[in-house]
Design an enzyme around this catalytic site. Structure first.
Site, PDB file in Angstrom:
ATOM      1  N   GLU A 268      19.834  87.116 100.630  1.00 59.45           N
ATOM      2  CA  GLU A 268      18.674  88.619 100.559  1.00 59.45           C
ATOM      3  C   GLU A 268      19.307  88.739 102.329  1.00 59.45           C
ATOM      4  O   GLU A 268      19.540  90.521 101.909  1.00 59.45           O
ATOM      5  CB  GLU A 268      17.943  87.812 100.857  1.00 59.45           C
ATOM      6  CG  GLU A 268      17.525  86.778  99.208  1.00 59.45           C
ATOM      7  CD  GLU A 268      15.511  86.637  98.510  1.00 59.45           C
ATOM      8  OE1 GLU A 268      15.552  86.705  97.551  1.00 59.45           O
ATOM      9  OE2 GLU A 268      15.156  88.035  99.241  1.00 59.45           O
TER      10      GLU A 268
ATOM     11  N   ARG B 143       5.338  83.923 103.110  1.00 62.53           N
ATOM     12  CA  ARG B 143       4.929  84.174 101.991  1.00 62.53           C
ATOM     13  C   ARG B 143       3.562  83.871 102.197  1.00 62.53           C
ATOM     14  O   ARG B 143       2.395  84.034 101.502  1.00 62.53           O
ATOM     15  CB  ARG B 143       5.517  83.153 101.409  1.00 62.53           C
ATOM     16  CG  ARG B 143       6.949  83.172 101.207  1.00 62.53           C
ATOM     17  CD  ARG B 143       7.823  82.629  99.812  1.00 62.53           C
ATOM     18  NE  ARG B 143       6.816  82.961  98.791  1.00 62.53           N
ATOM     19  CZ  ARG B 143       7.081  83.953  97.836  1.00 62.53           C
ATOM     20  NH1 ARG B 143       8.106  84.355  97.517  1.00 62.53           N
ATOM     21  NH2 ARG B 143       6.643  83.782  96.776  1.00 62.53           N
TER      22      ARG B 143
ATOM     23  N   ASN C 204       3.456  95.009  93.375  1.00 65.50           N
ATOM     24  CA  ASN C 204       2.840  93.776  94.696  1.00 65.50           C
ATOM     25  C   ASN C 204       3.252  94.031  95.770  1.00 65.50           C
ATOM     26  O   ASN C 204       3.218  93.589  96.574  1.00 65.50           O
ATOM     27  CB  ASN C 204       3.126  92.577  93.494  1.00 65.50           C
ATOM     28  CG  ASN C 204       4.210  92.332  93.899  1.00 65.50           C
ATOM     29  OD1 ASN C 204       5.559  92.355  94.504  1.00 65.50           O
ATOM     30  ND2 ASN C 204       4.078  90.538  93.194  1.00 65.50           N
TER      31      ASN C 204
ATOM     32  N   LYS D 262       7.640  97.549  99.012  1.00 65.71           N
ATOM     33  CA  LYS D 262       8.462  98.075  97.698  1.00 65.71           C
ATOM     34  C   LYS D 262       7.688  99.295  97.927  1.00 65.71           C
ATOM     35  O   LYS D 262       6.624  99.818  98.095  1.00 65.71           O
ATOM     36  CB  LYS D 262       7.780  97.365  96.606  1.00 65.71           C
ATOM     37  CG  LYS D 262       8.253  95.789  96.603  1.00 65.71           C
ATOM     38  CD  LYS D 262       7.894  94.297  95.384  1.00 65.71           C
ATOM     39  CE  LYS D 262       8.340  93.539  95.817  1.00 65.71           C
ATOM     40  NZ  LYS D 262       7.885  92.412  94.745  1.00 65.71           N
TER      41      LYS D 262
ATOM     42  N   TYR E  39      17.843  90.760  91.872  1.00 68.88           N
ATOM     43  CA  TYR E  39      17.353  90.386  91.588  1.00 68.88           C
ATOM     44  C   TYR E  39      17.293  90.137  90.369  1.00 68.88           C
ATOM     45  O   TYR E  39      16.859  88.781  89.241  1.00 68.88           O
ATOM     46  CB  TYR E  39      15.370  91.097  90.455  1.00 68.88           C
ATOM     47  CG  TYR E  39      14.796  91.938  91.863  1.00 68.88           C
ATOM     48  CD1 TYR E  39      13.484  90.455  91.671  1.00 68.88           C
ATOM     49  CD2 TYR E  39      14.186  92.787  92.276  1.00 68.88           C
ATOM     50  CE1 TYR E  39      12.766  90.904  93.552  1.00 68.88           C
ATOM     51  CE2 TYR E  39      13.631  92.979  93.439  1.00 68.88           C
ATOM     52  CZ  TYR E  39      13.020  91.875  93.980  1.00 68.88           C
ATOM     53  OH  TYR E  39      11.524  91.655  94.728  1.00 68.88           O
TER      54      TYR E  39
ATOM     55  N   ARG F 246      -0.954  91.087  99.660  1.00 73.80           N
ATOM     56  CA  ARG F 246      -1.001  91.380  98.267  1.00 73.80           C
ATOM     57  C   ARG F 246      -2.586  91.475  97.475  1.00 73.80           C
ATOM     58  O   ARG F 246      -3.319  92.547  96.371  1.00 73.80           O
ATOM     59  CB  ARG F 246      -0.589  90.083  97.034  1.00 73.80           C
ATOM     60  CG  ARG F 246       1.029  90.159  97.387  1.00 73.80           C
ATOM     61  CD  ARG F 246       2.324  89.466  96.922  1.00 73.80           C
ATOM     62  NE  ARG F 246       3.401  89.836  96.671  1.00 73.80           N
ATOM     63  CZ  ARG F 246       4.875  89.039  96.269  1.00 73.80           C
ATOM     64  NH1 ARG F 246       3.989  87.973  96.311  1.00 73.80           N
ATOM     65  NH2 ARG F 246       5.573  89.536  96.142  1.00 73.80           N
TER      66      ARG F 246
ATOM     67  N   HIS G 154       8.166  91.962  99.057  1.00 72.06           N
ATOM     68  CA  HIS G 154       9.376  91.126  98.368  1.00 72.06           C
ATOM     69  C   HIS G 154       9.124  90.188 100.178  1.00 72.06           C
ATOM     70  O   HIS G 154       9.758  90.712 100.954  1.00 72.06           O
ATOM     71  CB  HIS G 154      10.520  91.433  98.269  1.00 72.06           C
ATOM     72  CG  HIS G 154      11.583  90.668  97.694  1.00 72.06           C
ATOM     73  ND1 HIS G 154      11.833  89.527  96.636  1.00 72.06           N
ATOM     74  CD2 HIS G 154      12.257  89.704  98.872  1.00 72.06           C
ATOM     75  CE1 HIS G 154      12.415  88.449  97.476  1.00 72.06           C
ATOM     76  NE2 HIS G 154      12.921  88.881  98.071  1.00 72.06           N
TER      77      HIS G 154
HETATM   78  P1  ADP Z   1       7.503  86.206  94.053  1.00 70.74           P
HETATM   79  O1  ADP Z   1       7.672  88.311  94.245  1.00 70.74           O
HETATM   80  O2  ADP Z   1       6.336  86.134  94.311  1.00 70.74           O
HETATM   81  O3  ADP Z   1       8.743  85.191  94.845  1.00 70.74           O
HETATM   82  P2  ADP Z   1       8.992  85.909  91.574  1.00 70.74           P
HETATM   83  O4  ADP Z   1      10.086  85.659  92.814  1.00 70.74           O
HETATM   84  O5  ADP Z   1       8.452  85.343  90.822  1.00 70.74           O
HETATM   85  O6  ADP Z   1       7.710  86.738  93.222  1.00 70.74           O
HETATM   86  O7  ADP Z   1       8.932  87.324  90.725  1.00 70.74           O
HETATM   87  C1  ADP Z   1       9.544  88.254  91.701  1.00 70.74           C
HETATM   88  C2  ADP Z   1       8.976  89.931  91.159  1.00 70.74           C
HETATM   89  O8  ADP Z   1       9.014  90.059  89.883  1.00 70.74           O
HETATM   90  C3  ADP Z   1       7.102  90.113  92.218  1.00 70.74           C
HETATM   91  O9  ADP Z   1       7.273  89.418  93.334  1.00 70.74           O
HETATM   92  C4  ADP Z   1       6.809  91.242  90.842  1.00 70.74           C
HETATM   93  O10 ADP Z   1       7.150  92.020  91.167  1.00 70.74           O
HETATM   94  C5  ADP Z   1       7.550  90.489  90.015  1.00 70.74           C
HETATM   95  N1  ADP Z   1       7.059  89.662  88.484  1.00 70.74           N
HETATM   96  C6  ADP Z   1       6.937  88.956  88.720  1.00 70.74           C
HETATM   97  N2  ADP Z   1       6.170  87.755  88.150  1.00 70.74           N
HETATM   98  C7  ADP Z   1       5.416  88.772  87.148  1.00 70.74           C
HETATM   99  C8  ADP Z   1       5.382  89.192  85.886  1.00 70.74           C
HETATM  100  N3  ADP Z   1       5.056  88.639  84.976  1.00 70.74           N
HETATM  101  N4  ADP Z   1       5.227  89.941  85.145  1.00 70.74           N
HETATM  102  C9  ADP Z   1       5.489  91.408  86.201  1.00 70.74           C
HETATM  103  N5  ADP Z   1       6.079  91.339  86.515  1.00 70.74           N
HETATM  104  C10 ADP Z   1       6.448  90.608  87.421  1.00 70.74           C
HETATM  105 MG    MG Z   2      10.712  85.458  94.534  1.00 66.12          MG
END
Ligand code: ADP
Ligand code: MG
Length: 140
Positions: free
Chosen positions: A128, A87, A114, A11, A51, A104, A117
């Site tokens: 994807e 993951r 973070n 990212k 997204y 992370r 992805h």
């Molecule tokens: P992951 O990337 O671990 O699969 P998610 O799919 O739940 O997590 O979320 C996608 C992305 O959205 C996260 O990697 C992060 O960049 C962002 N995100 C998730 N939860 C939050 C939150 N509570 N506040 C701000 N950004 C968030």
């Molecule tokens: Mg996700």
């Protein structure tokens, strides 16, 4: 166990800090192989589309803006159980809850910024990967 492919994105918070190599090293040390890779700047349409599953979440607009804020590196990673393995190497979405040694925990700035992805299931991995790569660009 089966050989799988998964979609990874390094990212903008990570490209900004010039740590793409450190992150790729953790994937490789963790048993994954980069079989496709390109660096690009996401358009608004790409960031929103990628997204779309999070459209109703309160962080969606901020997330889209963040993902367009600088270059990203999109990759296909391959290996045994690659989706789950990736993951594990990434760690929890929230760096405060991520295990020691995960990407992370080591590199994320916060729950949004973070650093990486990774696809979360075989169906999303296939969708994807096709979002960014033509089959001819994936070389195992
Ligand atoms: P992951 O990337 O671990 O699969 P998610 O799919 O739940 O997590 O979320 C996608 C992305 O959205 C996260 O990697 C992060 O960049 C962002 N995100 C998730 N939860 C939050 C939150 N509570 N506040 C701000 N950004 C968030
Ligand atoms: Mg996700």
């Amino acid at each position: 166990m089966a050989v799988e492919q998964t979609l990874s994105i390094i990212k903008p918070d990570a490209t900004a800090r010039n740590i793409t190599g450190k992150i790729i090293n953790l994937f490789e040390e963790g048993g994954l192989r980069v079989v496709a890779q390109k660096r690009l700047r996401l358009s608004k349409e790409q960031a929103e589309g990628f997204y779309a599953v999070h459209k109703e979440r309160p962080f969606y607009n901020d997330l889209v803006s963040f993902m367009m804020s600088g270059p990203v590196v999109v990759q296909v990673l391959e290996g045994e159980n690659a989706i789950l393995r990736n993951r594990e190497i990434m760690g929890n979405t929230n760096p405060d809850e991520a295990d020691p040694g995960t990407i992370r925990k080591l590199f994320a700035e916060n729950i949004e910024r973070n650093s990486v992805h990774g696809s979360d299931a075989p169906e999303t991995a296939a969708t994807e990967i096709a979002f960014f790569f033509d089959p001819s660009e994936i070389v195992g």
